[in-house]
Motif scaffolding. Sequence first.
Motif, PDB file in Angstrom:
ATOM      1  N   ASN A 197      68.158 -76.566  75.922  1.00 27.97           N
ATOM      2  CA  ASN A 197      69.394 -76.925  76.593  1.00 27.97           C
ATOM      3  C   ASN A 197      69.213 -76.734  78.096  1.00 27.97           C
ATOM      4  OD1 ASN A 197      72.192 -77.652  76.679  1.00 27.97           O
ATOM      5  ND2 ASN A 197      72.656 -75.506  77.076  1.00 27.97           N
ATOM      6  N   TRP A 198      69.716 -77.666  78.871  1.00 26.70           N
ATOM      7  CA  TRP A 198      69.606 -77.620  80.330  1.00 26.70           C
ATOM      8  C   TRP A 198      70.965 -77.352  80.948  1.00 26.70           C
ATOM      9  CZ3 TRP A 198      64.787 -77.831  82.199  1.00 26.70           C
ATOM     10  CH2 TRP A 198      63.807 -78.422  81.412  1.00 26.70           C
ATOM     11  N   THR A 199      70.991 -76.530  81.997  1.00 32.18           N
ATOM     12  CA  THR A 199      72.205 -76.324  82.776  1.00 32.18           C
ATOM     13  C   THR A 199      71.844 -76.349  84.251  1.00 32.18           C
ATOM     14  OG1 THR A 199      71.949 -73.911  82.616  1.00 32.18           O
ATOM     15  CG2 THR A 199      73.413 -74.968  81.010  1.00 32.18           C
ATOM     16  N   ASP A 200      72.843 -76.615  85.071  1.00 32.26           N
ATOM     17  CA  ASP A 200      72.673 -76.600  86.518  1.00 32.26           C
ATOM     18  C   ASP A 200      72.775 -75.157  86.995  1.00 32.26           C
ATOM     19  OD1 ASP A 200      73.695 -76.450  89.318  1.00 32.26           O
ATOM     20  OD2 ASP A 200      73.399 -78.619  89.204  1.00 32.26           O
ATOM     21  N   ASP A 201      71.843 -74.749  87.836  1.00 30.25           N
ATOM     22  CA  ASP A 201      71.838 -73.392  88.397  1.00 30.25           C
ATOM     23  C   ASP A 201      71.717 -73.515  89.910  1.00 30.25           C
ATOM     24  OD1 ASP A 201      71.759 -70.637  88.648  1.00 30.25           O
ATOM     25  OD2 ASP A 201      69.664 -70.452  88.053  1.00 30.25           O
TER      26      ASP A 201
ATOM     27  N   LEU B 194      67.375 -76.566  87.834  1.00 30.10           N
ATOM     28  CA  LEU B 194      67.578 -76.639  86.391  1.00 30.10           C
ATOM     29  C   LEU B 194      67.268 -75.297  85.740  1.00 30.10           C
ATOM     30  CD1 LEU B 194      65.923 -80.062  85.567  1.00 30.10           C
ATOM     31  CD2 LEU B 194      68.362 -79.512  85.510  1.00 30.10           C
ATOM     32  N   ALA B 195      68.158 -74.848  84.886  1.00 35.38           N
ATOM     33  CA  ALA B 195      67.919 -73.656  84.074  1.00 35.38           C
ATOM     34  C   ALA B 195      67.697 -74.130  82.642  1.00 35.38           C
ATOM     35  CB  ALA B 195      69.117 -72.714  84.142  1.00 35.38           C
ATOM     36  N   LEU B 196      66.630 -73.660  82.044  1.00 32.12           N
ATOM     37  CA  LEU B 196      66.259 -74.051  80.690  1.00 32.12           C
ATOM     38  C   LEU B 196      66.536 -72.911  79.729  1.00 32.12           C
ATOM     39  CD1 LEU B 196      64.835 -75.871  78.595  1.00 32.12           C
ATOM     40  CD2 LEU B 196      62.649 -74.966  79.444  1.00 32.12           C
TER      41      LEU B 196
ATOM     42  N   ALA C 136      56.883 -67.664  81.650  1.00 31.50           N
ATOM     43  CA  ALA C 136      56.129 -68.077  82.839  1.00 31.50           C
ATOM     44  C   ALA C 136      55.318 -69.341  82.556  1.00 31.50           C
ATOM     45  CB  ALA C 136      55.223 -66.944  83.307  1.00 31.50           C
ATOM     46  N   ARG C 137      54.679 -69.393  81.382  1.00 35.16           N
ATOM     47  CA  ARG C 137      53.860 -70.556  81.033  1.00 35.16           C
ATOM     48  C   ARG C 137      54.710 -71.814  80.873  1.00 35.16           C
ATOM     49  NH1 ARG C 137      50.513 -67.922  77.081  1.00 35.16           N
ATOM     50  NH2 ARG C 137      51.403 -69.191  75.448  1.00 35.16           N
ATOM     51  N   ILE C 138      55.859 -71.680  80.242  1.00 32.91           N
ATOM     52  CA  ILE C 138      56.745 -72.830  80.029  1.00 32.91           C
ATOM     53  C   ILE C 138      57.261 -73.341  81.373  1.00 32.91           C
ATOM     54  CG2 ILE C 138      58.960 -73.560  79.050  1.00 32.91           C
ATOM     55  CD1 ILE C 138      58.338 -71.433  76.787  1.00 32.91           C
ATOM     56  N   LEU C 139      57.706 -72.436  82.229  1.00 32.29           N
ATOM     57  CA  LEU C 139      58.205 -72.828  83.544  1.00 32.29           C
ATOM     58  C   LEU C 139      57.116 -73.556  84.329  1.00 32.29           C
ATOM     59  CD1 LEU C 139      60.606 -70.971  85.791  1.00 32.29           C
ATOM     60  CD2 LEU C 139      58.513 -71.826  86.801  1.00 32.29           C
TER      61      LEU C 139
ATOM     62  N   LEU D 156      62.705 -75.801  88.311  1.00 30.53           N
ATOM     63  CA  LEU D 156      63.435 -74.921  87.403  1.00 30.53           C
ATOM     64  C   LEU D 156      63.706 -73.586  88.079  1.00 30.53           C
ATOM     65  CD1 LEU D 156      62.077 -77.017  85.448  1.00 30.53           C
ATOM     66  CD2 LEU D 156      62.067 -75.201  83.772  1.00 30.53           C
ATOM     67  N   SER D 157      64.897 -73.054  87.849  1.00 26.62           N
ATOM     68  CA  SER D 157      65.224 -71.731  88.390  1.00 26.62           C
ATOM     69  C   SER D 157      64.789 -70.636  87.430  1.00 26.62           C
ATOM     70  CB  SER D 157      66.727 -71.615  88.636  1.00 26.62           C
ATOM     71  OG  SER D 157      67.444 -71.764  87.417  1.00 26.62           O
ATOM     72  N   ARG D 158      64.865 -70.946  86.130  1.00 24.37           N
ATOM     73  CA  ARG D 158      64.515 -69.924  85.148  1.00 24.37           C
ATOM     74  C   ARG D 158      64.367 -70.549  83.764  1.00 24.37           C
ATOM     75  NH1 ARG D 158      70.186 -69.297  85.489  1.00 24.37           N
ATOM     76  NH2 ARG D 158      71.128 -69.275  83.425  1.00 24.37           N
TER      77      ARG D 158
END
Length: 126
Positions: A46-50, A54-56, A93-96, A107-109
Amino acid sequence: MSTPAPAVRGQAFSGHNRISTQALTSLAKAAAASALGVDPQDVRANWTDDDGLLALSLVTPISIPPLRAVALDPGRVQAFGGSIWERTVQAKARILETVTELSGARLSRVDIRISGASIHEGGRVQ
């Protein structure tokens, strides 16, 4: 006689490039599945605006060794990459990094909620 393709490096082009939410979601699910040793279809993203980034948020199982094998040889935990907590922290960390590198998205996080365990016989799953 063919003419060479124009040089792209360092040249700016007009227009827009957009990556769909569906494409970003597929990429995030694949990156999470790879990092945690599960199937991509088992991962929810799920994605949200941060504040403009993008925050995942991910909900996913994680692969673990059979508990009987761990009881006989506690070193099996390290063969899988450490504890569930350690592996989840490393996976963030790897996914980001993977999603940012492949998509160009900022991405922020990455937040991960482990929803279950998937038992695997082998060692560390990459």
